[in-house]
Scaffold this motif. Structure first.
Motif, PDB file in Angstrom:
ATOM      1  N   PHE A   1      67.137  15.042  10.781  1.00 54.84           N
ATOM      2  CA  PHE A   1      67.056  16.401  11.301  1.00 54.84           C
ATOM      3  C   PHE A   1      67.619  16.353  12.714  1.00 54.84           C
ATOM      4  CE2 PHE A   1      63.128  16.620   8.532  1.00 54.84           C
ATOM      5  CZ  PHE A   1      63.737  17.353   7.543  1.00 54.84           C
ATOM      6  N   ILE A   2      68.515  17.262  13.024  1.00 57.82           N
ATOM      7  CA  ILE A   2      69.049  17.378  14.374  1.00 57.82           C
ATOM      8  C   ILE A   2      68.594  18.726  14.906  1.00 57.82           C
ATOM      9  CG2 ILE A   2      71.109  17.407  15.818  1.00 57.82           C
ATOM     10  CD1 ILE A   2      72.512  15.763  13.605  1.00 57.82           C
ATOM     11  N   LEU A   3      67.760  18.677  15.916  1.00 59.45           N
ATOM     12  CA  LEU A   3      67.144  19.887  16.440  1.00 59.45           C
ATOM     13  C   LEU A   3      67.777  20.295  17.762  1.00 59.45           C
ATOM     14  CD1 LEU A   3      63.403  18.834  15.949  1.00 59.45           C
ATOM     15  CD2 LEU A   3      64.953  19.882  14.283  1.00 59.45           C
ATOM     16  N   GLY A   4      68.028  21.574  17.889  1.00 54.97           N
ATOM     17  CA  GLY A   4      68.483  22.127  19.157  1.00 54.97           C
ATOM     18  C   GLY A   4      67.298  22.681  19.924  1.00 54.97           C
ATOM     19  N   ARG A   5      67.601  23.366  20.990  1.00 51.54           N
ATOM     20  CA  ARG A   5      66.553  23.929  21.847  1.00 51.54           C
ATOM     21  C   ARG A   5      65.977  25.221  21.269  1.00 51.54           C
ATOM     22  NH1 ARG A   5      67.526  23.161  27.923  1.00 51.54           N
ATOM     23  NH2 ARG A   5      67.113  25.367  27.893  1.00 51.54           N
TER      24      ARG A   5
ATOM     25  N   ASP B   1      58.002  26.044  13.627  1.00 60.20           N
ATOM     26  CA  ASP B   1      59.061  25.142  13.159  1.00 60.20           C
ATOM     27  C   ASP B   1      58.714  23.698  13.492  1.00 60.20           C
ATOM     28  OD1 ASP B   1      60.925  26.917  11.935  1.00 60.20           O
ATOM     29  OD2 ASP B   1      61.542  27.599  13.918  1.00 60.20           O
ATOM     30  N   LEU B   2      58.257  23.455  14.724  1.00 59.16           N
ATOM     31  CA  LEU B   2      57.885  22.093  15.113  1.00 59.16           C
ATOM     32  C   LEU B   2      56.756  21.570  14.231  1.00 59.16           C
ATOM     33  CD1 LEU B   2      58.053  22.323  19.011  1.00 59.16           C
ATOM     34  CD2 LEU B   2      59.737  21.316  17.456  1.00 59.16           C
ATOM     35  N   LYS B   3      55.817  22.423  13.895  1.00 62.24           N
ATOM     36  CA  LYS B   3      54.703  22.024  13.026  1.00 62.24           C
ATOM     37  C   LYS B   3      55.213  21.638  11.633  1.00 62.24           C
ATOM     38  CE  LYS B   3      50.221  23.607  11.372  1.00 62.24           C
ATOM     39  NZ  LYS B   3      49.233  24.683  11.405  1.00 62.24           N
TER      40      LYS B   3
ATOM     41  N   TYR C   1      59.541  16.889  22.409  1.00 60.53           N
ATOM     42  CA  TYR C   1      60.660  17.797  22.139  1.00 60.53           C
ATOM     43  C   TYR C   1      61.098  18.499  23.426  1.00 60.53           C
ATOM     44  CZ  TYR C   1      62.910  22.098  20.480  1.00 60.53           C
ATOM     45  OH  TYR C   1      63.770  23.148  20.296  1.00 60.53           O
ATOM     46  N   ASN C   2      60.150  19.069  24.145  1.00 59.64           N
ATOM     47  CA  ASN C   2      60.483  19.800  25.376  1.00 59.64           C
ATOM     48  C   ASN C   2      60.998  18.880  26.475  1.00 59.64           C
ATOM     49  OD1 ASN C   2      59.887  22.463  24.503  1.00 59.64           O
ATOM     50  ND2 ASN C   2      57.714  22.001  24.668  1.00 59.64           N
ATOM     51  N   ASP C   3      60.448  17.674  26.580  1.00 61.66           N
ATOM     52  CA  ASP C   3      60.899  16.722  27.599  1.00 61.66           C
ATOM     53  C   ASP C   3      62.327  16.240  27.331  1.00 61.66           C
ATOM     54  OD1 ASP C   3      58.442  16.926  28.837  1.00 61.66           O
ATOM     55  OD2 ASP C   3      57.704  14.977  28.127  1.00 61.66           O
ATOM     56  N   LEU C   4      62.642  15.968  26.050  1.00 63.92           N
ATOM     57  CA  LEU C   4      63.954  15.421  25.717  1.00 63.92           C
ATOM     58  C   LEU C   4      65.065  16.469  25.717  1.00 63.92           C
ATOM     59  CD1 LEU C   4      63.045  12.883  22.889  1.00 63.92           C
ATOM     60  CD2 LEU C   4      63.583  12.393  25.282  1.00 63.92           C
ATOM     61  N   LEU C   5      64.732  17.699  25.459  1.00 67.05           N
ATOM     62  CA  LEU C   5      65.746  18.753  25.396  1.00 67.05           C
ATOM     63  C   LEU C   5      65.725  19.571  26.688  1.00 67.05           C
ATOM     64  CD1 LEU C   5      65.414  17.892  22.392  1.00 67.05           C
ATOM     65  CD2 LEU C   5      66.204  20.154  21.832  1.00 67.05           C
ATOM     66  N   ASP C   6      66.065  18.916  27.779  1.00 66.38           N
ATOM     67  CA  ASP C   6      65.999  19.582  29.073  1.00 66.38           C
ATOM     68  C   ASP C   6      67.325  20.195  29.514  1.00 66.38           C
ATOM     69  OD1 ASP C   6      67.054  17.043  29.363  1.00 66.38           O
ATOM     70  OD2 ASP C   6      65.987  16.579  31.208  1.00 66.38           O
ATOM     71  N   GLU C   7      68.416  19.854  28.863  1.00 68.73           N
ATOM     72  CA  GLU C   7      69.731  20.425  29.183  1.00 68.73           C
ATOM     73  C   GLU C   7      70.164  21.352  28.049  1.00 68.73           C
ATOM     74  OE1 GLU C   7      71.524  19.927  32.032  1.00 68.73           O
ATOM     75  OE2 GLU C   7      69.805  18.785  32.782  1.00 68.73           O
ATOM     76  N   PRO C   8      70.994  22.365  28.327  1.00 68.55           N
ATOM     77  CA  PRO C   8      71.355  23.376  27.314  1.00 68.55           C
ATOM     78  C   PRO C   8      71.903  22.834  25.984  1.00 68.55           C
ATOM     79  CG  PRO C   8      72.049  24.103  29.466  1.00 68.55           C
ATOM     80  CD  PRO C   8      71.533  22.697  29.640  1.00 68.55           C
ATOM     81  N   LEU C   9      72.687  21.779  25.972  1.00 67.28           N
ATOM     82  CA  LEU C   9      73.285  21.296  24.722  1.00 67.28           C
ATOM     83  C   LEU C   9      72.634  20.027  24.182  1.00 67.28           C
ATOM     84  CD1 LEU C   9      77.063  22.034  25.449  1.00 67.28           C
ATOM     85  CD2 LEU C   9      75.436  23.410  24.147  1.00 67.28           C
ATOM     86  N   ASP C  10      71.472  19.669  24.718  1.00 71.21           N
ATOM     87  CA  ASP C  10      70.772  18.490  24.218  1.00 71.21           C
ATOM     88  C   ASP C  10      70.294  18.709  22.788  1.00 71.21           C
ATOM     89  OD1 ASP C  10      71.035  16.955  26.486  1.00 71.21           O
ATOM     90  OD2 ASP C  10      69.065  17.476  27.297  1.00 71.21           O
TER      91      ASP C  10
END
Length: 142
Positions: free
Chosen positions: A80-84, A90-92, A111-120
């Motif tokens: 699974f490749i998740l965007g912001r 959905d996370l559940k 999830y929130n810590d790793l996706l800190d930039e717009p295209l992460d």
């Protein structure tokens, strides 16, 4: 465009009663946002059921994990490749499909810590039970 029928790339073996590959080619098929197309989703499910044995790799792009139907598609994904901006529901659902020791709160925080930039992106490998940030990020075993 239209989703080609999987039988265009296979032949039915009367002895084994199974579809067989017609060649040794590897094919990539991308299903992009088929939320409202029940017929295309039905065909996509056929690829997820039989496609790998016939030389297919599949990518299903959707705006919401929750809306990807039929469930068979979600159940047969290796990554699974998740965007912001995913919703907690959905996370559940993702966490319930992903064998992990993480609680929902821990997963949401990661999830929130790793996706800190717009295209992460956050990449989940179901088989190996790990997560990574983007393609080259450090692997986190969960």
């Amino acid at each position: 465009g239209d989703v080609p029928n999987i039988t265009e790339f296979s032949k039915f073996d009367e002895k084994t009663k199974k579809y067989k590959r017609i060649d040794n080619l590897q094919r990539l098929i991308v299903f992009d946002d088929l939320i409202n197309d029940k017929n295309a989703n039905k065909m996509a499910a056929e690829y997820y059921i039989r496609g790998r044995k016939l030389g297919f790799s599949m990518v299903y792009i959707g705006q919401s994990f929750f809306q990807i139907k039929p469930k068979m598609i979600r159940d047969n994904c290796q990554y699974f490749i998740l965007g912001r901006n995913l919703l907690n529901r959905d996370l559940k659902m993702i966490l319930s499909a992903f064998p992990s020791r993480l609680s929902l709160d821990e997963f949401a925080q990661l999830y929130n810590d790793l996706l800190d930039e717009p295209l992460d992106t956050l990449i989940i490998n179901i088989e190996k039970r790990n997560i990574r940030k983007n393609i080259t990020g450090e692997i986190i075993n969960v």
